[in-house]
Design an enzyme around this catalytic site. Structure first.
Site, PDB file in Angstrom:
ATOM      1  N   LYS A 234       0.949  -1.299  -0.078  1.00  0.00           N
ATOM      2  CA  LYS A 234      -0.001  -0.065  -0.011  1.00  0.00           C
ATOM      3  C   LYS A 234       0.808   1.354   0.014  1.00  0.00           C
ATOM      4  CE  LYS A 234       0.693   1.625   4.246  1.00  0.00           C
ATOM      5  NZ  LYS A 234       1.377   2.973   4.608  1.00  0.00           N
TER       6      LYS A 234
ATOM      7  N   ASP B 106      -2.603  -1.218   9.995  1.00  0.00           N
ATOM      8  CA  ASP B 106      -2.780  -1.306   8.543  1.00  0.00           C
ATOM      9  C   ASP B 106      -3.339  -2.559   8.098  1.00  0.00           C
ATOM     10  OD1 ASP B 106      -1.685   1.351   7.928  1.00  0.00           O
ATOM     11  OD2 ASP B 106       0.392   0.428   7.785  1.00  0.00           O
TER      12      ASP B 106
END
Length: 284
Positions: A10, A136
């Site tokens: 990401k 996350d």
């Protein structure tokens, strides 16, 4: 029986820190999206009631310090699974890089074991499990593009940004996320990136506006600790990237590039600064 899962990296298109919470975490506002740089996991069921992690990478822990191991143990304990699993991690995402490689591996483990053991856990529940492992992980469970609030675990899916090339470069240093957040003083942040502005740019499919809206308040901390990250940012901008930002707490810097003709020049130019350079596509 085997299952295969892809664990993409990401990047943060924007990251803001609002204040420190009573629980010690920071209240954040982030827009995250995924890129086509990914680890790959092979999950094999075992009759023996144990968890085994293996990898071709010689630099990651293969025991309970590994987030994929923690994810497997969590799902085994929570759903009383007596089978074991062997998880092979084909690592491609740099570690301690601000790209959520470990978190994405954990998320892929949750998804893969849900399928392997036919547990039928809905996505929302998998995200809640992920939140127990790291901030996350919930985003990495479902991927896509999302606005993340709270400590990063509260997610609102949004449209994907316009497709583009993403050049990532990680200098040969590791950055401690805990140290970076520990040095953040929310009251001293002079300029806050705008999540609303970024969402509007994405919704309009306006690549230039996305580049203009990039912002990460953690840069102020990491760039002071590691001047080479600043040098890398400047080099990427000079080489022609359309928008440049540090991802997460760093030290990886990414450049958004609209034209393929620029990619090779930027990639080759950055190889003079660091060995770990990747040219990939954004995921949509």
């Amino acid at each position: 029986m085997k299952m295969y899962e892809k664990a993409p990296a990401k990047i943060n298109l924007m990251l803001d820190v609002l204040h420190k919470r009573p629980d010690g975490f920071h209240e954040v506002e982030m827009i995250m999206t995924m890129v086509d740089l990914a680890d790959r996991l092979e999950l094999s069921e075992m009759k023996r009631d144990s968890i085994i992690i293996s990898s071709q990478a010689g630099y990651i822990p293969l025991d309970e310090k590994n987030l994929a191991f923690q994810a497997a143990r969590l799902i085994k304990d929570r759903y009383n699974v007596k089978s074991g699993v062997h998880i092979h991690l084909d690592k491609r995402i740099p570690v301690a890089a601000g790209l959520a490689g470990g978190s994405s591996d954990a998320a892929a483990t949750l998804r893969g074991l849900n399928r392997l053991w036919r547990l039928g856990i809905p996505a929302q529940e998998l995200q809640e499990l992920g939140a127990e492992l790291g901030s996350d992980v919930p985003f990495c469970v479902t991927g896509g593009t999302a606005l993340a609030t709270g400590r990063g675990e509260r997610l609102t899916p949004i449209e994907n940004p316009p497709q583009c090339w993403v050049v990532l470069a990680k200098p040969p240093i590791n950055v401690s996320t805990a140290e970076v957040y520990g040095r953040v003083r929310a009251n001293d942040i002079a300029v806050h990136p705008s999540a609303m502005r970024m969402q509007e740019a994405i919704a309009a499919g306006d690549f230039n506006a996305v580049c203009a809206g990039l912002g990460n308040v953690l840069e102020d901390v990491t760039l002071k600790l590691h001047p080479e990250v600043q040098q890398l940012k400047e080099a990427m901008m000079k080489l022609g990237a359309d928008g440049v930002l540090m991802s997460g707490s760093g030290p990886t810097v990414f450049g958004l590039v609209s034209k393929q003709s620029k990619v090779a020049r930027i990639y080759n130019g950055l190889r003079g600064f660091c060995k770990e350079v990747y040219a990939v596509r954004s995921l949509s």
